[in-house]
Motif scaffolding. Structure first.
Motif, PDB file in Angstrom:
ATOM      1  N   THR A  55       0.877  -1.175   0.000  1.00  0.00           N
ATOM      2  CA  THR A  55       0.000   0.000   0.000  1.00  0.00           C
ATOM      3  C   THR A  55       0.913   1.223   0.000  1.00  0.00           C
ATOM      4  O   THR A  55       2.009   1.185   0.564  1.00  0.00           O
ATOM      5  CB  THR A  55      -0.949   0.041   1.218  1.00  0.00           C
ATOM      6  OG1 THR A  55      -0.188  -0.111   2.405  1.00  0.00           O
ATOM      7  CG2 THR A  55      -1.970  -1.058   1.154  1.00  0.00           C
TER       8      THR A  55
ATOM      9  N   ASP B 229      -4.372  -2.878   4.763  1.00  0.00           N
ATOM     10  CA  ASP B 229      -3.660  -3.951   4.063  1.00  0.00           C
ATOM     11  C   ASP B 229      -4.498  -5.170   3.657  1.00  0.00           C
ATOM     12  O   ASP B 229      -3.965  -6.101   3.073  1.00  0.00           O
ATOM     13  CB  ASP B 229      -2.441  -4.411   4.880  1.00  0.00           C
ATOM     14  CG  ASP B 229      -2.843  -5.109   6.177  1.00  0.00           C
ATOM     15  OD1 ASP B 229      -4.039  -5.086   6.527  1.00  0.00           O
ATOM     16  OD2 ASP B 229      -1.950  -5.665   6.837  1.00  0.00           O
TER      17      ASP B 229
ATOM     18  N   LYS C  16      -4.496  -5.481  -0.173  1.00  0.00           N
ATOM     19  CA  LYS C  16      -3.137  -5.822  -0.616  1.00  0.00           C
ATOM     20  C   LYS C  16      -2.802  -7.276  -0.282  1.00  0.00           C
ATOM     21  O   LYS C  16      -2.241  -8.001  -1.094  1.00  0.00           O
ATOM     22  CB  LYS C  16      -2.143  -4.851   0.043  1.00  0.00           C
ATOM     23  CG  LYS C  16      -0.692  -5.017  -0.365  1.00  0.00           C
ATOM     24  CD  LYS C  16       0.115  -5.845   0.606  1.00  0.00           C
ATOM     25  CE  LYS C  16       0.136  -5.252   2.003  1.00  0.00           C
ATOM     26  NZ  LYS C  16       0.679  -6.223   2.986  1.00  0.00           N
ATOM     27  N   ASN C  17      -3.184  -7.705   0.922  1.00  0.00           N
ATOM     28  CA  ASN C  17      -2.919  -9.095   1.328  1.00  0.00           C
ATOM     29  C   ASN C  17      -3.650 -10.088   0.425  1.00  0.00           C
ATOM     30  O   ASN C  17      -3.108 -11.133   0.059  1.00  0.00           O
ATOM     31  CB  ASN C  17      -3.342  -9.322   2.786  1.00  0.00           C
ATOM     32  CG  ASN C  17      -2.458  -8.570   3.758  1.00  0.00           C
ATOM     33  OD1 ASN C  17      -1.394  -8.081   3.384  1.00  0.00           O
ATOM     34  ND2 ASN C  17      -2.885  -8.458   4.998  1.00  0.00           N
TER      35      ASN C  17
ATOM     36  N   ASP D 270       6.138  -8.979  -0.595  1.00  0.00           N
ATOM     37  CA  ASP D 270       5.209  -8.075   0.091  1.00  0.00           C
ATOM     38  C   ASP D 270       6.021  -7.001   0.811  1.00  0.00           C
ATOM     39  O   ASP D 270       6.705  -7.274   1.788  1.00  0.00           O
ATOM     40  CB  ASP D 270       4.368  -8.887   1.085  1.00  0.00           C
ATOM     41  CG  ASP D 270       3.265  -8.056   1.719  1.00  0.00           C
ATOM     42  OD1 ASP D 270       3.307  -6.814   1.584  1.00  0.00           O
ATOM     43  OD2 ASP D 270       2.370  -8.649   2.356  1.00  0.00           O
TER      44      ASP D 270
ATOM     45  N   VAL E 198       2.958  -1.933   4.244  1.00  0.00           N
ATOM     46  CA  VAL E 198       2.080  -0.756   4.133  1.00  0.00           C
ATOM     47  C   VAL E 198       2.924   0.519   4.208  1.00  0.00           C
ATOM     48  O   VAL E 198       4.108   0.460   4.519  1.00  0.00           O
ATOM     49  CB  VAL E 198       1.024  -0.745   5.267  1.00  0.00           C
ATOM     50  CG1 VAL E 198       0.093  -1.944   5.148  1.00  0.00           C
ATOM     51  CG2 VAL E 198       1.678  -0.730   6.648  1.00  0.00           C
TER      52      VAL E 198
END
Length: 214
Positions: A97, A104, A107-108, A123, A126
């Protein structure tokens, strides 16, 4: 014989039965089933079904998260074998993010869907500024980045990041995808992104098409 166990892996992943998936994956490995086959015909096949159902609003975020947990349980066993066998991921993508945004879940979900589709996912977390995105791409030699924003106030940081990639001479080397509740295709076009995805499941199709794998 291997077909039956792969189907069981798929079915239990769809149901979100993480311990059962792990047990079945171990059994498949013990039975000599190829790790790549377990990945593609067992785990990825199950996640594809969940992705399609999610797109059609037949399942919701909790079910996707539970299925992803089951996939991860199986991936833990399969990943080392894939590395040993030299099986390459479809591509590498850095997701985060953008700066100022701490949300998140979206995004996750994207990370899980992409990993479930055979991508190597880095990953970056954030509140990720342009420098961190650039560093992530350089460290992982990523083919793409995925930027997420849930707040209208942080959306502008997507353009800042894209501009920073251009300044660093990396813009042509990486595909840039954007997503998040307040975004639109028009906004993605305006800031010069390569693609926009309205949801996590569509992110897989988008990346496949951006990398010429669709």
């Amino acid at each position: 014989m291997s077909e039956a166990i792969l189907e069981q892996i798929t079915e239990n992943l769809i149901k979100g039965q993480a311990p059962v998936v792990k047990e079945l994956v171990q059994k498949a490995i013990d039975d000599g089933v190829d790790a790549e086959e377990i990945l593609n015909k067992g785990l990825v096949a199950g996640m594809s079904v969940i992705g399609d159902r999610f797109k059609r609003n037949e399942v919701y975020i909790p079910e996707v998260l539970i299925a992803a947990r089951a996939m991860n349980a199986g991936m833990e066993l399969v990943k080392p074998l894939l590395k040993q066998a030299g099986v390459k991921a479809k591509g590498t993508v850095c997701c985060a993010t953008v700066k100022g945004d701490l949300h998140d879940i979206g995004k996750n979900l994207v990370c899980m869907m992409l990993e479930g589709a055979g991508y190597e996912v880095v990953d970056l977390g954030v509140n990720c500024d342009a420098e961190k995105f650039i560093q992530g791409v350089q460290d992982s030699n990523a083919d793409a980045i995925g930027m997420s924003a849930l707040l209208t106030t942080t959306m502008t940081n997507m353009k800042t990041t894209i501009d920073a990639f251009a300044e660093a001479g990396l813009r042509d080397k990486v595909k840039i995808m954007v997503g998040g509740a307040p975004l639109t295709q028009n906004f993605a076009d305006e800031i010069g992104a390569d693609g926009y995805s309205p949801d996590a499941a569509s992110a897989v199709d988008l990346l496949d098409s951006l990398l010429g794998l669709a």
